[in-house]
Design a protein around this motif. Sequence first.
Motif, PDB file in Angstrom:
ATOM      1  N   TYR A   1       0.832  -1.210   0.000  1.00  0.00           N
ATOM      2  CA  TYR A   1       0.000   0.000   0.000  1.00  0.00           C
ATOM      3  C   TYR A   1       0.864   1.257   0.000  1.00  0.00           C
ATOM      4  O   TYR A   1       0.492   2.271  -0.607  1.00  0.00           O
ATOM      5  N   GLY A   2       2.013   1.183   0.667  1.00  0.00           N
ATOM      6  CA  GLY A   2       2.940   2.321   0.608  1.00  0.00           C
ATOM      7  C   GLY A   2       3.365   2.587  -0.823  1.00  0.00           C
ATOM      8  O   GLY A   2       3.375   3.738  -1.280  1.00  0.00           O
ATOM      9  N   TYR A   3       3.684   1.516  -1.544  1.00  0.00           N
ATOM     10  CA  TYR A   3       4.140   1.670  -2.931  1.00  0.00           C
ATOM     11  C   TYR A   3       3.021   2.136  -3.854  1.00  0.00           C
ATOM     12  O   TYR A   3       3.182   3.095  -4.605  1.00  0.00           O
ATOM     13  N   THR A   4       1.856   1.455  -3.779  1.00  0.00           N
ATOM     14  CA  THR A   4       0.820   1.742  -4.776  1.00  0.00           C
ATOM     15  C   THR A   4       0.021   3.003  -4.462  1.00  0.00           C
ATOM     16  O   THR A   4      -0.375   3.701  -5.382  1.00  0.00           O
ATOM     17  N   PHE A   5      -0.195   3.298  -3.179  1.00  0.00           N
ATOM     18  CA  PHE A   5      -1.100   4.408  -2.881  1.00  0.00           C
ATOM     19  C   PHE A   5      -0.413   5.645  -2.311  1.00  0.00           C
ATOM     20  O   PHE A   5      -1.056   6.670  -2.127  1.00  0.00           O
ATOM     21  N   VAL A   6       0.890   5.577  -2.014  1.00  0.00           N
ATOM     22  CA  VAL A   6       1.581   6.774  -1.512  1.00  0.00           C
ATOM     23  C   VAL A   6       2.772   7.128  -2.409  1.00  0.00           C
ATOM     24  O   VAL A   6       2.801   8.181  -3.039  1.00  0.00           O
ATOM     25  N   VAL A   7       3.764   6.218  -2.485  1.00  0.00           N
ATOM     26  CA  VAL A   7       5.039   6.579  -3.103  1.00  0.00           C
ATOM     27  C   VAL A   7       4.892   6.775  -4.619  1.00  0.00           C
ATOM     28  O   VAL A   7       5.339   7.792  -5.164  1.00  0.00           O
ATOM     29  N   THR A   8       4.244   5.815  -5.297  1.00  0.00           N
ATOM     30  CA  THR A   8       4.122   5.963  -6.748  1.00  0.00           C
ATOM     31  C   THR A   8       3.218   7.137  -7.149  1.00  0.00           C
ATOM     32  O   THR A   8       3.601   7.922  -8.019  1.00  0.00           O
ATOM     33  N   PRO A   9       2.025   7.314  -6.519  1.00  0.00           N
ATOM     34  CA  PRO A   9       1.250   8.510  -6.868  1.00  0.00           C
ATOM     35  C   PRO A   9       2.037   9.794  -6.620  1.00  0.00           C
ATOM     36  O   PRO A   9       1.951  10.735  -7.421  1.00  0.00           O
ATOM     37  N   ALA A  10       2.824   9.837  -5.534  1.00  0.00           N
ATOM     38  CA  ALA A  10       3.624  11.042  -5.273  1.00  0.00           C
ATOM     39  C   ALA A  10       4.612  11.262  -6.421  1.00  0.00           C
ATOM     40  O   ALA A  10       4.781  12.394  -6.901  1.00  0.00           O
ATOM     41  N   GLY A  11       5.252  10.187  -6.881  1.00  0.00           N
ATOM     42  CA  GLY A  11       6.188  10.309  -8.002  1.00  0.00           C
ATOM     43  C   GLY A  11       5.490  10.786  -9.257  1.00  0.00           C
ATOM     44  O   GLY A  11       5.993  11.665  -9.969  1.00  0.00           O
ATOM     45  N   VAL A  12       4.315  10.234  -9.511  1.00  0.00           N
ATOM     46  CA  VAL A  12       3.564  10.608 -10.717  1.00  0.00           C
ATOM     47  C   VAL A  12       3.188  12.089 -10.667  1.00  0.00           C
ATOM     48  O   VAL A  12       3.381  12.829 -11.641  1.00  0.00           O
ATOM     49  N   VAL A  13       2.667  12.539  -9.519  1.00  0.00           N
ATOM     50  CA  VAL A  13       2.266  13.944  -9.399  1.00  0.00           C
ATOM     51  C   VAL A  13       3.492  14.850  -9.493  1.00  0.00           C
ATOM     52  O   VAL A  13       3.462  15.914 -10.126  1.00  0.00           O
ATOM     53  N   ALA A  14       4.608  14.424  -8.886  1.00  0.00           N
ATOM     54  CA  ALA A  14       5.832  15.227  -8.956  1.00  0.00           C
ATOM     55  C   ALA A  14       6.274  15.404 -10.412  1.00  0.00           C
ATOM     56  O   ALA A  14       6.590  16.520 -10.849  1.00  0.00           O
TER      57      ALA A  14
END
Lengths: 170, 171
Positions: free
Chosen positions: A55-68
Amino acid sequence: MIPWLEPSIPHLKALHITTLGLWCAGLFALPLMLARHDPAIGQLDYARIRRATHYGYTFVVTPAGVVAIASGTLLIFLREVFVLWLFAKLVCVALLVGFHAWVSYIIVAAAETPGAHRPPEPLLPTLALTLLILAILSLVLAKPELGVIPMPRWLEQPWGVQLPFDVPSR
Amino acid sequence: MAQEMRQARVDELVDPIAQHPGYDATESKIALWGHPLHAMTVAFPVALTFCAFGADALYLLSGETFWARAGVWAAGTAFLFGLAAGATGTMELLMVRGIRIRAPAWTHFVIAVLLLSLLGANWGYRIQGYEAAVLPYGILLSGFNVLMVMATGWHGGKLVFDYRLGTSKGS
């Protein structure tokens, strides 16, 4: 370049910096969390590590990377920074995304070979990640004049070869 | 003996994510009569990214202005069609439960968004002066974009061929 969006530049920049901070922090945290997965693991610990990293990868870290990255792309167009240091920075971000993909392989390995998978030692990868992030920060903050780096002569001028077919002259 | 015990324990471990309801609901929702739009639209930016590199290579070879103009059009349309393909892919990822729950789908997402950034940079750089932009940095960008489009496409293909995501009937 897109006049009506220009007032949003400070907000986009704030969004960009917040999400890239979250993204990079996650890239440090995930390999450390995944390192807790080992062959002597029990079901409770296994489920805990899987839930936290997945969940850290799919719902926090990757969305943050995408938005960045997406907000950064919009900023490139709004500020029209089509310059060399930006291209060099994008190549460094591509390496960062490569690191991100490497983390996802560990997550998938932990999911598909439970207990049998031995996660990589996180020390050297996170050191490499530190260097990469420092390189990106140096490029965007110092904005170095990279045009002084010599390019091979054969890449700077057309070779003047006559093509075996005609092209429109204008 | 220890090996056997470890094997026994490995068999007992249950992945909580795969138990998630909807894990197998991978059927495409952004589709025309079951044919996924994302798979249909990605062909364009992928091919145009290669076209931009091809046009740059022909400019390097011949010096004909025509190829520099072909380059700016290929780079621009690669970016714009890429945005369209990205929109269908993003909707698919967010709306389909069995795709949203899988880590490899998100990996493909972040690589593809970076590819869009590179495609946009390649185009924006050229519209400031399409002929001067090609050598040497335009062709280097186009070449790097070709490598990135291959990495993105490989990870997207993995979703379909390994996990059968976004297909009509699911797995």
